[in-house]
Design a protein around this motif. Structure first.
Motif, short mmCIF file in Angstrom:
data_model
loop_
_atom_site.label_atom_id
_atom_site.label_comp_id
_atom_site.label_asym_id
_atom_site.label_seq_id
_atom_site.Cartn_x
_atom_site.Cartn_y
_atom_site.Cartn_z
N ALA A 28 0.29 -14.54 5.31
CA ALA A 28 1.17 -13.50 5.86
C ALA A 28 1.26 -13.64 7.37
O ALA A 28 0.29 -14.04 8.01
CB ALA A 28 0.63 -12.12 5.50
N PRO A 29 2.40 -13.32 7.95
CA PRO A 29 2.52 -13.36 9.42
C PRO A 29 1.45 -12.48 10.05
O PRO A 29 1.21 -11.37 9.61
CB PRO A 29 3.91 -12.80 9.69
N GLY A 30 0.79 -13.00 11.08
CA GLY A 30 -0.24 -12.24 11.75
C GLY A 30 -1.59 -12.32 11.10
O GLY A 30 -2.55 -11.69 11.52
N GLY A 31 -1.73 -13.08 10.02
CA GLY A 31 -3.03 -13.26 9.41
C GLY A 31 -3.23 -12.49 8.13
O GLY A 31 -2.31 -12.32 7.34
N PHE A 32 -4.42 -11.99 7.91
CA PHE A 32 -4.84 -11.40 6.64
C PHE A 32 -3.98 -10.21 6.23
O PHE A 32 -3.83 -9.26 6.97
CB PHE A 32 -6.30 -10.96 6.73
N TYR A 49 -3.33 -20.56 8.86
CA TYR A 49 -4.63 -20.89 9.40
C TYR A 49 -5.76 -20.40 8.51
O TYR A 49 -6.84 -20.95 8.51
CB TYR A 49 -4.79 -20.34 10.82
N TRP A 50 -5.58 -19.28 7.81
CA TRP A 50 -6.55 -18.75 6.87
C TRP A 50 -7.90 -18.52 7.54
O TRP A 50 -8.94 -18.75 6.96
CB TRP A 50 -6.69 -19.67 5.65
N GLN A 51 -7.89 -18.05 8.79
CA GLN A 51 -9.13 -17.86 9.53
C GLN A 51 -9.51 -16.39 9.58
O GLN A 51 -9.58 -15.78 10.64
CB GLN A 51 -8.98 -18.44 10.94
N ASP A 52 -9.75 -15.86 8.42
CA ASP A 52 -10.24 -14.49 8.31
C ASP A 52 -11.25 -14.50 7.18
O ASP A 52 -10.92 -14.86 6.05
CB ASP A 52 -9.09 -13.53 8.00
N GLU A 53 -12.49 -14.12 7.47
CA GLU A 53 -13.54 -14.24 6.48
C GLU A 53 -13.28 -13.40 5.22
O GLU A 53 -13.86 -13.67 4.18
CB GLU A 53 -14.90 -13.91 7.07
N ARG A 54 -12.39 -12.43 5.30
CA ARG A 54 -12.10 -11.63 4.11
C ARG A 54 -11.47 -12.47 2.99
O ARG A 54 -11.57 -12.12 1.83
CB ARG A 54 -11.19 -10.45 4.47
#
Length: 176
Positions: A28-32, A49-54
């Protein structure tokens, strides 16, 4: 380019399919912004980037196992990792292969915030540009420079994983 057109067609076509059948999974735009667990198939192409531990909470143990180095870590590094206190943070500098370099001001401000907010008293710098690090960060009494070239990227990543705090570069290696 042909690849760009193919990707646009794949995205648009994939969005028409039910989630389990999609071949393209775009962050999603803006991340998680997860709406249910992303369905991954062997042939899924991911964008983002998928850089969110959730995204990875339910796979933490497996990821830790996958990221464990296959080659043995030198005893001197294992000893160093045991000596790190809760008042120590790593600083990761990546400058040799990146089009968007973080300026000195980013690192300077991050050092200040770590000192003020988390009472960090010692910083260990890892990076791929020792000349830049010497020129910009060696001036601080509380900064020590981990010798680039004496360890591999895998060993650096392993070492950084043992710090409680970190100042990350705009690098996926830093984030992990």
């Amino acid at each position: 380019s042909g690849d760009g057109i193919s990707m646009r067609v794949a995205r648009r076509t994939s969005r028409l399919l039910p989630r389990p059948w999609r071949a393209v999974l775009e962050e999603a735009p803006g991340g998680f912004a997860r709406t249910g667990r992303p369905v991954m198939r062997r042939s899924t192409y991911t964008i983002g980037y998928w850089q969110d531990e959730r995204y990875f909470l339910d796979a933490g143990v497996r990821i830790a196992q996958e990221l464990e180095p296959s080659a043995p870590i030198r005893p001197s590094l294992r000893e160093l990792s045991k000596s790190l206190g809760s008042d120590t943070a790593f600083v990761h500098v990546r400058r040799t292969r990146f089009p968007y370099l973080l300026p000195f001001e980013y690192y300077n401000r991050a050092l200040e915030l770590m000192r003020d907010l988390y009472r960090v008293r010692r910083f260990v710098v890892f990076g791929d540009d020792p000349q830049w690090v010497e020129r910009h960060l060696a001036r601080y009494r509380d900064v020590s420079i981990h010798q680039a070239g004496h360890t591999s990227d895998v060993e650096d990543l392993w070492m950084m994983s043992h710090f409680r705090f970190g100042i990350v570069a705009n690098s996926t290696v830093s984030w992990w």
